[in-house]
Design a protein around this motif. Sequence first.
Motif, mmCIF file in Angstrom:
data_model
loop_
_atom_site.group_PDB
_atom_site.id
_atom_site.type_symbol
_atom_site.label_atom_id
_atom_site.label_comp_id
_atom_site.label_asym_id
_atom_site.label_seq_id
_atom_site.Cartn_x
_atom_site.Cartn_y
_atom_site.Cartn_z
ATOM 1 N N TRP A 40 0.952 -1.269 0.288
ATOM 2 C CA TRP A 40 0.077 -0.171 -0.060
ATOM 3 C C TRP A 40 0.929 1.206 0.022
ATOM 4 O O TRP A 40 0.641 2.324 -0.593
ATOM 5 N N SER A 41 1.905 1.235 0.628
ATOM 6 C CA SER A 41 2.767 2.360 0.831
ATOM 7 C C SER A 41 3.487 2.513 -0.513
ATOM 8 O O SER A 41 3.624 3.575 -0.864
ATOM 9 N N ALA A 42 4.142 1.592 -0.803
ATOM 10 C CA ALA A 42 4.960 1.610 -2.106
ATOM 11 C C ALA A 42 4.183 1.892 -3.489
ATOM 12 O O ALA A 42 4.672 2.686 -4.231
ATOM 13 N N VAL A 53 5.785 0.396 10.203
ATOM 14 C CA VAL A 53 5.368 1.358 9.720
ATOM 15 C C VAL A 53 5.828 3.009 9.946
ATOM 16 O O VAL A 53 5.752 3.964 9.342
ATOM 17 N N GLU A 54 6.614 2.883 11.048
ATOM 18 C CA GLU A 54 7.265 3.971 11.544
ATOM 19 C C GLU A 54 8.334 4.404 10.443
ATOM 20 O O GLU A 54 8.311 5.743 10.009
ATOM 21 N N GLU A 55 9.125 3.430 9.782
ATOM 22 C CA GLU A 55 10.039 3.765 8.864
ATOM 23 C C GLU A 55 9.575 3.777 7.375
ATOM 24 O O GLU A 55 10.255 4.080 6.430
ATOM 25 N N LEU A 56 8.080 3.489 7.025
ATOM 26 C CA LEU A 56 7.634 3.368 5.899
ATOM 27 C C LEU A 56 6.992 4.980 5.662
ATOM 28 O O LEU A 56 6.551 5.599 6.620
ATOM 29 N N PRO A 57 6.685 5.434 4.511
ATOM 30 C CA PRO A 57 5.920 6.673 4.505
ATOM 31 C C PRO A 57 4.595 6.266 4.479
ATOM 32 O O PRO A 57 3.967 6.095 3.402
ATOM 33 N N LEU A 58 4.158 6.120 5.560
ATOM 34 C CA LEU A 58 2.737 5.440 5.722
ATOM 35 C C LEU A 58 2.252 6.068 6.962
ATOM 36 O O LEU A 58 2.462 5.218 8.160
ATOM 37 N N GLY A 92 9.178 7.378 7.117
ATOM 38 C CA GLY A 92 10.325 7.593 6.713
ATOM 39 C C GLY A 92 10.306 8.758 5.737
ATOM 40 O O GLY A 92 9.337 9.124 5.295
ATOM 41 N N ARG A 117 10.035 7.921 -2.335
ATOM 42 C CA ARG A 117 9.740 6.725 -3.291
ATOM 43 C C ARG A 117 10.442 6.638 -4.378
ATOM 44 O O ARG A 117 10.536 7.574 -5.193
ATOM 45 N N ALA A 147 8.326 0.086 -6.531
ATOM 46 C CA ALA A 147 6.832 -0.697 -6.839
ATOM 47 C C ALA A 147 6.387 0.313 -7.905
ATOM 48 O O ALA A 147 6.453 1.743 -7.597
#
Lengths: 343, 343
Positions: free
Chosen positions: A122-124, A146-151, B3, B7, B52
């Motif tokens: 979902w994030s990517a 989730v902390e390190e994802l842009p989400l 983060g 992307r 992605a």
Amino acid sequence: MGGLMRRPTIMDIAKAAGVSKGAVSYALNGRPGVSEETRGRILAIARDLGWAPSSPARALSPGGRVGAIGLVVDRPAHSLGLEPFFMQLVSGIETELASSGVDLLLQVTEDMGAEIAAYRRWSAERRVDGVVMVDLRVDDPRVRLVEELPLPAVLLGGPEGVGSLPCLYTDDAGAMREVVHYLAALGHRRIVQVAGPEEFMHTRARVRAFLDAAEQAGLGEARSVYADYTGEAGTRTTRRLLATTDRPTALVYDNDLMAVAGLGVAREMGVGVPSQLSIVAWDDSVLCRLVRPSLTAIARDVISYGRQAALMLGAAIGGGSVENREASRGELYPRASTGPLSA
Amino acid sequence: MGGLMRRPTIMDIAKAAGVSKGAVSYALNGRPGVSEETRGRILAIARDLGWAPSSPARALSPGGRVGAIGLVVDRPAHSLGLEPFFMQLVSGIETELASSGVDLLLQVTEDMGAEIAAYRRWSAERRVDGVVMVDLRVDDPRVRLVEELPLPAVLLGGPEGVGSLPCLYTDDAGAMREVVHYLAALGHRRIVQVAGPEEFMHTRARVRAFLDAAEQAGLGEARSVYADYTGEAGTRTTRRLLATTDRPTALVYDNDLMAVAGLGVAREMGVGVPSQLSIVAWDDSVLCRLVRPSLTAIARDVISYGRQAALMLGAAIGGGSVENREASRGELYPRASTGPLSA
DNA sequence: ACAGAAAACTGAACCGGTTAAGCAGACGGC
DNA sequence: GCCGTCTGCTTAACCGGTTCAGTTTTCTGT
């Protein structure tokens, strides 16, 4: 197969109004840059054409939102259908989203790995602007992910173990203490909690509160056993508990489904409810009211729980830092399944 | 808040590989136009970068899909949570979608107007590639709407009244006949169906089949009463039916929730099940197995129902014309709630 | 050795929006 | 009269992909 008419774009509006597409964009978004007269004309044309903004196009613009949030429910499919909690939560989330035109993506997974993969994807792929996460676990791997994802994310649970993520929590411990005191006041001394999966944080909190409150009330023989929320587990566990010589006189279940299963087992084994066994369910639902005897339950306002979560997530997506919030505590609704021992 | 790393885009891959972004696109989509060696290099870089495809960007390209389908569930929120049918359906749909990376948008609405608005918006804003519609109604306004919208759809129900839309239907009439014959064989003569809302096509089909089969079996006093699937309706209706002097000896409920409610009422009124009253539920679920006595039910494979629907919708979105399909019929699972009258 | 075709790759347009920068004309001040 | 500012609008770039039309390179046949 559907109508053939091409969807109108702002370019169509621009042509019809005799202006540039930039002007149309300003007009439609209520920004300065066009005269009120032109704006009115553009809006009228847009309405006539039945124009609506293309969500993908909007999302693609720098800083654009996709206008959707995600929810992953990680429970076995067959038990899930029966837990009113989730549908109510979905319902609550959506009432909040409805006004802002945000959609909800729902994914049902069978394990944590699939759930994590869902957040990653979902994030990517930029499928959602943020997620609501439920069933917080001990050392939850989703938190770090989730902390390190842009989400952006909002957690239902906590406030311990949520890392830097905003959370919406309830005072489960307080509600559990109320249950224990209620049972103690009815004269019960051997009480057992049929808890949810041990890895859930809220299970931990409830178990601790249960045992602490029991000890404080002088109920030495209180204990908790873990189960997995399914009806089967409720059946199995209850059967085992009721087969002991010193069987408990009250059972507290961590969800309504197991409680109903437990009630069935008691009936099957000829144990009277509530004459010989009291039953309390966590999370009230129509189910608790439908079965006989109706089940005493802890009811929370799940709908508003969902609404608050959506509200917080909206703020988090907006970029502001979001304060943790405490949702209203569950309340005990005594019904026919609890009472003093008779005979 | 998540983060900070931007992307990666195909442009990043292109730079890293020293090729144009067109080449990258060809490589990633497995199309001719790049050498196998370059393709390998590009794929490796994409993997390293954790690339992605951006869903909005993909959707925006001419002929692009958004990679999502929609499902609107139009039932009161509190009853909904208890109907395993929907969650199972969702679950089934998703198992089919999972492989193709398509997401599911779920909307819960309180009335048909809101449901229609949802389809309009989804189509206009290009939120979904298609929808699955449930609970087909008599003269269903959604059929005409969706026919003229650019919005592929698959209907669950029919095959009557579906207009030009592809549908997935079940032989409810056949299953209902089986139920009636089963009850007749047990010696029941006064049987009543507690049906769903009259405006649903499947309610019509079941009611007609129920009455026809009853007449054919010589059960002159059979009749159907309409209810709305909620537990409250089940309670109210059952109470009324059991309060008559010539009360029915068997009740057939159109969903499991009402059946459980009915069971509760019977117990409350001192009517023995199955000794004085037999109960059959349509749509089996854990619920039917949990209550005591366990409920005889019509079980369908809802999961595979959902899968087939997703499959058909996929084909419809792909542009092919889709054949109507008949899903496997529900089967009767006799349990403890049915039997001959005793005493 | 060289024409012709096929393969590999580039450049640019396009999807439908948003937005920064630029520009013409009206208006006001002195 | 001229300068500066504001208003109202246009132009063009950008988001991240896909794809078509070319262009260059490599292969093939004779």
